[in-house]
Design a protein around this motif. Structure first.
Motif, PDB file in Angstrom:
ATOM      1  N   ASN A  27      41.788  41.486  43.746  1.00 41.41           N
ATOM      2  CA  ASN A  27      40.488  41.988  43.300  1.00 41.41           C
ATOM      3  C   ASN A  27      40.664  43.046  42.218  1.00 41.41           C
ATOM      4  O   ASN A  27      39.967  43.042  41.196  1.00 41.41           O
ATOM      5  CB  ASN A  27      39.723  42.567  44.492  1.00 41.41           C
ATOM      6  CG  ASN A  27      38.240  42.733  44.198  1.00 41.41           C
ATOM      7  OD1 ASN A  27      37.754  42.351  43.154  1.00 41.41           O
ATOM      8  ND2 ASN A  27      37.525  43.329  45.142  1.00 41.41           N
ATOM      9  N   GLN A  56      41.625  41.462  38.946  1.00 41.39           N
ATOM     10  CA  GLN A  56      40.495  40.814  38.281  1.00 41.39           C
ATOM     11  C   GLN A  56      39.650  41.830  37.512  1.00 41.39           C
ATOM     12  O   GLN A  56      39.277  41.600  36.357  1.00 41.39           O
ATOM     13  CB  GLN A  56      39.638  40.086  39.313  1.00 41.39           C
ATOM     14  CG  GLN A  56      38.490  39.293  38.720  1.00 41.39           C
ATOM     15  CD  GLN A  56      37.690  38.575  39.796  1.00 41.39           C
ATOM     16  OE1 GLN A  56      37.408  39.140  40.849  1.00 41.39           O
ATOM     17  NE2 GLN A  56      37.330  37.336  39.542  1.00 41.39           N
ATOM     18  N   HIS A  57      39.362  42.964  38.159  1.00 38.34           N
ATOM     19  CA  HIS A  57      38.576  43.997  37.490  1.00 38.34           C
ATOM     20  C   HIS A  57      39.334  44.595  36.308  1.00 38.34           C
ATOM     21  O   HIS A  57      38.743  44.905  35.266  1.00 38.34           O
ATOM     22  CB  HIS A  57      38.195  45.090  38.479  1.00 38.34           C
ATOM     23  CG  HIS A  57      37.126  44.680  39.445  1.00 38.34           C
ATOM     24  ND1 HIS A  57      35.851  44.334  39.042  1.00 38.34           N
ATOM     25  CD2 HIS A  57      37.143  44.555  40.797  1.00 38.34           C
ATOM     26  CE1 HIS A  57      35.124  44.012  40.108  1.00 38.34           C
ATOM     27  NE2 HIS A  57      35.880  44.143  41.186  1.00 38.34           N
ATOM     28  N   LEU A 110      41.041  48.360  47.231  1.00 34.25           N
ATOM     29  CA  LEU A 110      40.830  46.965  46.881  1.00 34.25           C
ATOM     30  C   LEU A 110      42.072  46.142  47.197  1.00 34.25           C
ATOM     31  O   LEU A 110      43.173  46.685  47.338  1.00 34.25           O
ATOM     32  CB  LEU A 110      40.521  46.828  45.381  1.00 34.25           C
ATOM     33  CG  LEU A 110      39.340  47.638  44.838  1.00 34.25           C
ATOM     34  CD1 LEU A 110      39.307  47.514  43.319  1.00 34.25           C
ATOM     35  CD2 LEU A 110      38.038  47.168  45.445  1.00 34.25           C
ATOM     36  N   HIS A 144      33.740  49.470  41.203  1.00 37.47           N
ATOM     37  CA  HIS A 144      35.196  49.318  41.314  1.00 37.47           C
ATOM     38  C   HIS A 144      35.881  49.591  39.972  1.00 37.47           C
ATOM     39  O   HIS A 144      36.958  50.192  39.925  1.00 37.47           O
ATOM     40  CB  HIS A 144      35.562  47.922  41.792  1.00 37.47           C
ATOM     41  CG  HIS A 144      35.178  47.639  43.213  1.00 37.47           C
ATOM     42  ND1 HIS A 144      34.996  48.634  44.144  1.00 37.47           N
ATOM     43  CD2 HIS A 144      34.957  46.463  43.865  1.00 37.47           C
ATOM     44  CE1 HIS A 144      34.671  48.090  45.312  1.00 37.47           C
ATOM     45  NE2 HIS A 144      34.642  46.785  45.166  1.00 37.47           N
TER      46      HIS A 144
END
Length: 227
Positions: A53, A56-57, A49, A25
């Motif tokens: 999410n 967060q990445h 995504l 990702h």
């Protein structure tokens, strides 16, 4: 006196960076950010995504210095960080492809004949553009194209190519480009165009590498046709 980092600490830093990049990702997000500055909502949609999410990445990437941010009103926009990030991503792809023998597989496959792999570099493309004897085709998404593209390029996303062939002048070769040297969209475009009797070749590099080389770029919506 400032203490220089030890060899061991540099190894540890490299390991930490590799750990940050060790998620598909995050690599996908970096590929989209390399096309141009984008908000988290756009990046989430492009990467498939959720916003939470993706965010967060992106925070992992930001802590590692791989991306930077700026505020635009209520939005937070992401761009690539400083340093040789594009060459790093390219090297990862190249090594992965070498390990999987993808290049050899394409050469051996009856569909991917060696002549379809013909490509030109940026210097050769600049000369041909100056001579005015090629059509430059951007096969990325319209969103990518709008953020930035090679001067004079028309935009026909690969998935629309079969329906929009009439927009390509038939009296000069087509040079296709996409997201980078290992993006297969330009490769597949050359195959599709040659199967229809058009002269076509691909740019070895993609838009991010062209921009990183300091070459001129344009922004704005797609030009619909050159015919």
């Amino acid at each position: 006196m400032t203490r220089l980092p030890s060899a061991q600490s540099l190894v540890q830093d490299s390991a930490d960076l590799a750990r940050t990049l060790g998620h598909p990702h995050r690599l996908s997000l970096l590929e989209h950010i390399a096309q141009g500055e984008r908000a988290v909502e756009s990046l989430a949609q492009l990467s498939g995504l959720s916003v939470a999410n993706a965010s967060q990445h992106l925070q992992h990437l930001k802590r590692a210095g791989l991306v930077q941010t700026r505020r635009d009103g209520k939005r937070v926009l992401y761009r690539l960080g400083d340093g040789p990030i594009l060459p790093l991503l390219a090297a990862l792809r190249e090594f992965s492809e070498q390990q999987r023998h993808r290049v050899q597989t394409m050469v051996d496959d009856s569909v991917y004949q060696p002549d379809t792999l013909e490509a030109i570099d940026c210097d050769a493309l600049l000369q041909r553009l100056q001579d005015g004897d090629v059509t430059l085709l951007d096969v990325r998404t319209e969103a990518d194209y709008t953020l930035g593209h090679l001067p004079g390029a028309i935009n026909i996303p690969f998935e629309e190519l079969a329906q929009r062939l009439a927009e390509l002048p038939a009296d000069r070769p087509v040079v296709a480009y996409c997201r980078g040297p290992h993006c297969l969209l330009s490769h597949d475009t050359v195959i599709a165009l040659r199967a229809r009797g058009l002269e076509a070749l691909r740019l070895i590099n993609g838009y991010p590498q062209w921009q990183a080389a300091g070459l001129a770029v344009e922004t704005g919506p797609a030009v619909q046709s050159l015919t």
